[in-house]
Design an enzyme around this catalytic site. Structure first.
Site, short mmCIF file in Angstrom:
data_model
loop_
_atom_site.label_atom_id
_atom_site.label_comp_id
_atom_site.label_asym_id
_atom_site.label_seq_id
_atom_site.Cartn_x
_atom_site.Cartn_y
_atom_site.Cartn_z
N ALA A 21 0.83 -1.21 0.00
CA ALA A 21 0.00 0.00 0.00
C ALA A 21 0.86 1.25 0.00
O ALA A 21 0.51 2.25 0.60
CB ALA A 21 -0.93 -0.03 1.22
N ASP A 228 10.43 -8.46 0.01
CA ASP A 228 9.55 -9.63 0.17
C ASP A 228 8.95 -10.06 -1.17
O ASP A 228 8.90 -11.26 -1.48
CB ASP A 228 8.40 -9.33 1.16
CG ASP A 228 8.89 -9.05 2.57
OD1 ASP A 228 10.11 -9.11 2.79
OD2 ASP A 228 8.05 -8.77 3.44
N ARG A 293 23.40 10.49 -10.08
CA ARG A 293 23.85 10.05 -8.75
C ARG A 293 25.04 9.10 -8.79
O ARG A 293 25.91 9.14 -7.92
CB ARG A 293 22.68 9.39 -8.02
CG ARG A 293 21.68 10.41 -7.60
CD ARG A 293 20.49 9.78 -6.93
NE ARG A 293 19.54 10.83 -6.58
CZ ARG A 293 18.30 10.61 -6.20
NH1 ARG A 293 17.84 9.38 -6.11
NH2 ARG A 293 17.51 11.62 -5.89
N HIS A 360 20.25 3.52 -1.51
CA HIS A 360 19.05 4.34 -1.56
C HIS A 360 17.92 3.73 -2.38
O HIS A 360 16.76 3.79 -2.00
CB HIS A 360 19.44 5.70 -2.15
CG HIS A 360 18.31 6.66 -2.29
ND1 HIS A 360 17.57 7.10 -1.21
CD2 HIS A 360 17.79 7.28 -3.38
CE1 HIS A 360 16.64 7.96 -1.63
NE2 HIS A 360 16.75 8.07 -2.94
N ARG A 396 18.89 5.09 -11.69
CA ARG A 396 17.66 5.88 -11.70
C ARG A 396 17.99 7.36 -11.52
O ARG A 396 18.82 7.72 -10.69
CB ARG A 396 16.74 5.43 -10.56
CG ARG A 396 15.54 6.29 -10.38
CD ARG A 396 14.64 5.78 -9.29
NE ARG A 396 15.09 6.06 -7.96
CZ ARG A 396 14.83 7.18 -7.26
NH1 ARG A 396 14.10 8.15 -7.81
NH2 ARG A 396 15.26 7.33 -6.03
N LEU A 402 8.88 8.20 -8.01
CA LEU A 402 7.48 8.54 -7.69
C LEU A 402 6.66 8.55 -8.98
O LEU A 402 5.50 8.13 -9.01
CB LEU A 402 7.40 9.89 -6.99
CG LEU A 402 8.01 9.97 -5.58
CD1 LEU A 402 7.75 11.35 -4.96
CD2 LEU A 402 7.48 8.88 -4.66
C1 LIG Z 1 14.30 8.51 1.99
C2 LIG Z 1 13.85 8.36 0.55
C3 LIG Z 1 13.58 9.47 -0.21
C4 LIG Z 1 13.14 9.33 -1.54
N1 LIG Z 1 12.85 10.45 -2.27
C5 LIG Z 1 12.36 10.30 -3.53
C6 LIG Z 1 11.95 11.43 -4.29
O1 LIG Z 1 12.02 12.57 -3.83
N2 LIG Z 1 11.47 11.23 -5.53
C7 LIG Z 1 11.38 9.99 -6.10
O2 LIG Z 1 10.94 9.87 -7.24
N3 LIG Z 1 11.74 8.89 -5.38
C8 LIG Z 1 12.21 9.02 -4.13
N4 LIG Z 1 12.57 7.90 -3.41
C9 LIG Z 1 12.27 6.57 -3.97
C10 LIG Z 1 10.79 6.26 -3.80
O3 LIG Z 1 10.29 6.90 -2.66
C11 LIG Z 1 10.53 4.76 -3.69
O4 LIG Z 1 11.17 4.10 -4.74
C12 LIG Z 1 9.04 4.49 -3.75
O5 LIG Z 1 8.37 5.24 -2.78
C13 LIG Z 1 8.68 3.01 -3.60
O6 LIG Z 1 7.26 2.92 -3.61
P1 LIG Z 1 6.50 1.54 -3.66
O7 LIG Z 1 5.05 1.85 -3.68
O8 LIG Z 1 7.06 0.71 -4.74
O9 LIG Z 1 6.92 0.82 -2.30
P2 LIG Z 1 6.79 1.28 -0.76
O10 LIG Z 1 6.36 2.67 -0.59
O11 LIG Z 1 8.07 0.86 -0.12
O12 LIG Z 1 5.61 0.37 -0.23
C14 LIG Z 1 5.73 -1.03 -0.15
C15 LIG Z 1 4.45 -1.59 0.44
O13 LIG Z 1 4.51 -3.00 0.41
C16 LIG Z 1 4.08 -3.52 1.63
N5 LIG Z 1 4.73 -4.83 1.84
C17 LIG Z 1 6.02 -5.15 1.64
N6 LIG Z 1 6.23 -6.44 1.95
C18 LIG Z 1 5.04 -6.94 2.34
C19 LIG Z 1 4.60 -8.20 2.81
N7 LIG Z 1 5.42 -9.25 2.95
N8 LIG Z 1 3.29 -8.33 3.15
C20 LIG Z 1 2.44 -7.30 3.05
N9 LIG Z 1 2.80 -6.08 2.61
C21 LIG Z 1 4.09 -5.91 2.26
C22 LIG Z 1 4.45 -2.47 2.66
O14 LIG Z 1 3.62 -2.57 3.79
C23 LIG Z 1 4.19 -1.18 1.87
O15 LIG Z 1 2.84 -0.81 2.00
C24 LIG Z 1 13.02 8.04 -2.10
C25 LIG Z 1 13.30 6.92 -1.33
C26 LIG Z 1 13.73 7.08 -0.03
C27 LIG Z 1 14.07 5.82 0.75
#
Ligand SMILES: Cc1cc2nc3c(=O)[nH]c(=O)nc-3n(C[C@H](O)[C@H](O)[C@H](O)COP(=O)(O)OP(=O)(O)OC[C@H]3O[C@@H](n4cnc5c(N)ncnc54)[C@H](O)[C@@H]3O)c2cc1C
Length: 591
Positions: A21, A228, A293, A360, A396, A402
Site C-alpha cells: 500500500a 519480500d 547520482r 538508496h 535511476r 514517484l
Molecule cells: C528517503 C527516501 C527518499 C526518496 N525520495 C524520492 C523522491 O524525492 N522522488 C522519487 O521519485 N523517489 C524518491 N525515493 C524513492 C521512492 O520513494 C521509492 O522508490 C518508492 O516510494 C517506492 O514505492 P513503492 O510503492 O514501490 O513501495 P513502498 O512505498 O516501499 O511500499 C511497499 C508496500 O509494500 C508492503 N509490503 C512489503 N512487503 C510486504 C509483505 N510481505 N506483506 C504485506 N505487505 C508488504 C508495505 O507494507 C508497503 O505498504 C526516495 C526513497 C527514499 C528511501
C-alpha cells in the site's frame, strides 16, 4: 476447500488483489476500483507508513513551468541516466504520461508547492537537461517542499477512500499461491493482531511491495524494505532482473545514513572536500553537483580514497548549504533544516553537513511489461520499486521513481480491472500443495529452536552485503561474499531460534521471515554483480572499469532453485522505435 487443523484459514476473494500500500499500490487500487473491480489491498504496515511517505525531493514531469521543457527531453535524460539499459518503450511511455500523472495527483488533492503565478513549483534535479542534453538544466521536479512523498501518500490515501477498496493492514504476506502452470491465484497472509492466517484469492494479483534497500547496513530505506515481493517471485520459480544495480545516494548523513535530499543541492548546496574545493568541477564540469547520482557518488569515493575526505579520519564529504538564502529553507527545505537540527544539532545556514553515499534505491526487481505483467507468469503483475519495467536501467534519475509508481500503478490497475471483472475463482481451484508449502515454511521458522536471534542474521547479512557489494566491486570480493553469505544462510537454518512461537505480534517470526527474504536478495545481487563483467551506471567493477556494449547491453535475469542455487541469464534491452520516436543508441555519458 482446504482445511488445516493447525491454522484455520479465512478466505477472501477479489477481482484484483494488491500486495503493498505504498504509492504504487494505492495508485493501482484507485484505478482498479474506478474500473469497476472489487479490490483488496494487503499491507504489512498501514499505508501511510510505507516507504513512499519518506520521499522528499519531488516527482518529474515536463510541465515547463519554470524552464521550457518537452517529454522527449525527459525521455532522453532518463535513457542516458540509465546508461542505456532502460527499456526505451517503457521510458517513453512514462515520460509522455508524466504531465497527466501530475494533473491526476493535483485533482486528487496532493498539495504541491506553488510559484508566484500559482503554478506547481519545479526544481532542477540530477541529470535533467533540455534539448537532448545540449541545452540548460531542466527544472522538472514537481515538489511539495521537501516532503513530496508525504503529500502524495496523504492525497492518495484520502482519495482511495472514495472507492470500496478493502484494506488489510498489518498483514504479512507469506507467499504467492501458485498453480503448476505458473498461474498466480493470490496469496496467504498472516494477520499480526489476531494471529490468524488469511487466504486471498484472485486471478489478478499485483505485487507492489517496494525495494530491498535493507540488504545494506547503511541505507535510506525503511526497515520494511526487505524485498519480500522479489522473494515471492523467486520462490515461485520466476525471475528477478538487474539486481546488480543498486543506487547509492550521494548524501546520506555520515553515521546514521539518513537521507539529505538531492533537493538540497538543487536549491544551491555544494559538495566540498577537506580542502574546501568544489571537486565536482573536475568530474562533471557542466552539471557539477547535479550530475547523475552514480557519477557524484563515485567522485565522492575517489576524493575520500585519495585522502581529501573531511573529519579526523577523512571519512566523509561536506555538504555546504550556506549559499542558500536563509529564508528559502522554510518554504523549500524545511525537512532538511529540521533533520540537521534534530540529528546533528547543526544550523544548516552556518554549518556544513557531513555526508557519505548511502544505499538508496534498488533498480533491480521483478521483470514486468508496460501493463505490469510479470515475465513467465499468468495473473501476476508487478509495479513500483519491486518491479523492473525497466524505466531506470542501470541508474535511476532522482524524482523518476514517484513518477514510475503513479504512471504504471494507473496503467496496471486499469488493465487488471479490465481483465479481472469477468474472472471468477472458487476455493476448490486452489491446489492443496500451494498452501502446504507456505505453511511448512512458516512452521520452519516459527518452531526453529536454535539459540541465535533472527536479528543477528539480519544485521550480519547487511554488513556483509555492504562490504562485498558496495559502490566499487571486484570479482574476487564478490566470490568471497557469495561464499560467506552462503555460510550465514546455512548457519541461520541450523542455529536460529525464536523466543516464543505465538502468532500474536511475534516480531521474532517477522524478522526471521524477512531476513530469509533479504538474504535471497542479497545473494541475487552478488551473483548478478559477479556475472556482469563490465561497469555500467551504478554497477562499478574495478576489474572491469569500462562499459562493454558489445557483450553487456542486456538485462540480467536471476532464478533461484529450492536449494538456493542461483542461475544467471540475459534478456535483450528493448530499444525499438516507440511513441513515434526513433531508438536512441548508446553514447558516452558526459555531465
Ligand atoms: C528517503 C527516501 C527518499 C526518496 N525520495 C524520492 C523522491 O524525492 N522522488 C522519487 O521519485 N523517489 C524518491 N525515493 C524513492 C521512492 O520513494 C521509492 O522508490 C518508492 O516510494 C517506492 O514505492 P513503492 O510503492 O514501490 O513501495 P513502498 O512505498 O516501499 O511500499 C511497499 C508496500 O509494500 C508492503 N509490503 C512489503 N512487503 C510486504 C509483505 N510481505 N506483506 C504485506 N505487505 C508488504 C508495505 O507494507 C508497503 O505498504 C526516495 C526513497 C527514499 C528511501
Amino acid at each position: 476447500m482446504i482445511s488445516n487443523i493447525a491454522y484455520p484459514l479465512t478466505y477472501h476473494t477479489y477481482d484484483v488483489l494488491i500486495i503493498g500500500a505504498g504509492g504504487a499500490g494505492l495508485r493501482a487500487a484507485i484505478e482498479a476500483a474506478r474500473g469497476g473491480a472489487s479490490v483488496g489491498v494487503v499491507s504489512k504496515v498501514p499505508p501511510t507508513r510505507s516507504h513512499t511517505v519518506a520521499a522528499q525531493g519531488g516527482i518529474n514531469a515536463a510541465l515547463g513551468n519554470v524552464t521550457e521543457d518537452d517529454w522527449r527531453w525527459h525521455a532522453y535524460d532518463t535513457i542516458r541516466g540509465s546508461d542505456w539499459l532502460g527499456d526505451q518503450d517503457a521510458i517513453r511511455y512514462m515520460c509522455k504520461h508524466a504531465p497527466e500523472a501530475i494533473r491526476d495527483l493535483e485533482q486528487m488533492g496532493v498539495p504541491f508547492t506553488r510559484d508566484d503565478q500559482g503554478n506547481i513549483y519545479q526544481r532542477p534535479y540530477g541529470g535533467m537537461s533540455t534539448h537532448y542534453g545540449k541545452g540548460d538544466v531542466a527544472f522538472r521536479a514537481c515538489a511539495a517542499a521537501d516532503r513530496t512523498g508525504d503529500a502524495m501518500m496523504t492525497g492518495l490515501y484520502d482519495y482511495v477512500k472514495r472507492y470500496p477498496v478493502t484494506f488489510y493492514n498489518e498483514f504479512i504476506v507469506l507467499d504467492l499461491l501458485m498453480r503448476e502452470n505458473n498461474q498466480c491465484l493470490g496469496c496467504i497472509a498472516w494477520e499480526l493482531d489476531s494471529g490468524a492466517l488469511h487466504v486471498f484469492l484472485s486471478l489478478h494479483t499485483i505485487i507492489a511491495t517496494g525495494g530491498y534497500g535493507q540488504i545494506f547496513a547503511s541505507a535510506t530505506s525503511s526497515s520494511t524494505c526487505t524485498g519480500d515481493g522479489n522473494a515471492f517471485a523467486l520462490r515461485a520459480g520466476l525471475y528477478v532482473q538487474d539486481m546488480e544495480f543498486v543506487q547509492f545516494h550521494p548524501t546520506g548523513l555520515y553515521g546514521s545514513g539518513v537521507l539529505i535530499s538531492e533537493a538540497a543541492r538543487a536549491e544551491g548546496g555544494i559538495l566540498r572536500n577537506k580542502l574546501g574545493e568544489r571537486f565536482m568541477e573536475r568530474y562533471a564540469p557542466n552539471y557539477l553537483d547535479l550530475a547523475s547520482r552514480d557519477v557524484v557518488t563515485r567522485a565522492m569515493i575517489q576524493e575520500i580514497r585519495e585522502g581529501r575526505g573531511c573529519g579526523a579520519e577523512g571519512a566523509y564529504i561536506e555538504l555546504d548549504l550556506r549559499a542558500i538564502p536563509a529564508e528559502r529553507f522554510a518554504t523549500y527545505l524545511p525537512g532538511t533544516q529540521s533533520l540537521a537540527k534534530e540529528l546533528l544539532g547543526c544550523d544548516v545556514t552556518r554549518d556544513p553537513l557531513p555526508v557519505i553515499p548511502t544505499a538508496h534505491y534498488t533498480m533491480g526487481g521483478i521483470p514486468a511489461d508496460l501493463d505490469g505483467k510479470v515475465l513467465g507468469a499468468q495473473g501476476l503483475y508487478c509495479i513500483g520499486e519491486a518491479a523492473c519495467a525497466s524505466v531506470h536501467g542501470a541508474n535511476r534519475l532522482g524524482c523518476n521513481s514517484l513518477l514510475d509508481l503513479v504512471v504504471f500503478g494507473k496503467r496496471t490497475g486499469a488493465y487488471a480491472a479490465q481483465h479481472g471483472k469477468r474472472a471468477s475463482l472458487k476455493h476448490s481451484d486452489l491446489p492443496s500443495y500451494a498452501v502446504e508449502k507456505i505453511l511448512a515454511r512458516l512452521d520452519g521458522w516459527r518452531y526453529a529452536h536454535g539459540s541465535i536471534d533472527p536479528d543477528w542474521f539480519r544485521t550480519r547479512t547487511q554488513h556483509l552485503t555492504q562490504s562485498y557489494a558496495g559502490i566499487i566491486r571486484d570479482g574476487m570480493s564478490l566470490n568471497e561474499g557469495i561464499t560467506t553469505l552462503e555460510d550465514v544462510r546455512t548457519h541461520m537454518h541450523d542455529a536460529c531460534g525464536l523466543h516464543h512461537s505465538t502468532m500474536l505480534w511475534n516480531n521474532g517470526l517477522v524478522t526471521a521471515l524477512e531476513t530469509e527474504n533479504l538474504m535471497m536478495q542479497s545473494l541475487a545481487t552478488l551473483h548478478a554483480a559477479r556475472f556482469r563483467t563490465e561497469s555500467r551506471g551504478a554497477h562499478a567493477r574495478s576489474d572491469y572499469p569500462a562499459r562493454n556494449d558489445d557483450q553487456w547491453l542486456v538485462h540480467t535475469l536471476i532464478a533461484c532453485s529450492e536449494e538456493w542455487d542461483f542461475a544467471c541469464s540475459t534478456l535483450a534491452v528493448r530499444m525499438d522505435a516507440s511513441e513515434g520516436e526513433a531508438p536512441l543508441m548508446p553514447e558516452a555519458r558526459h555531465y
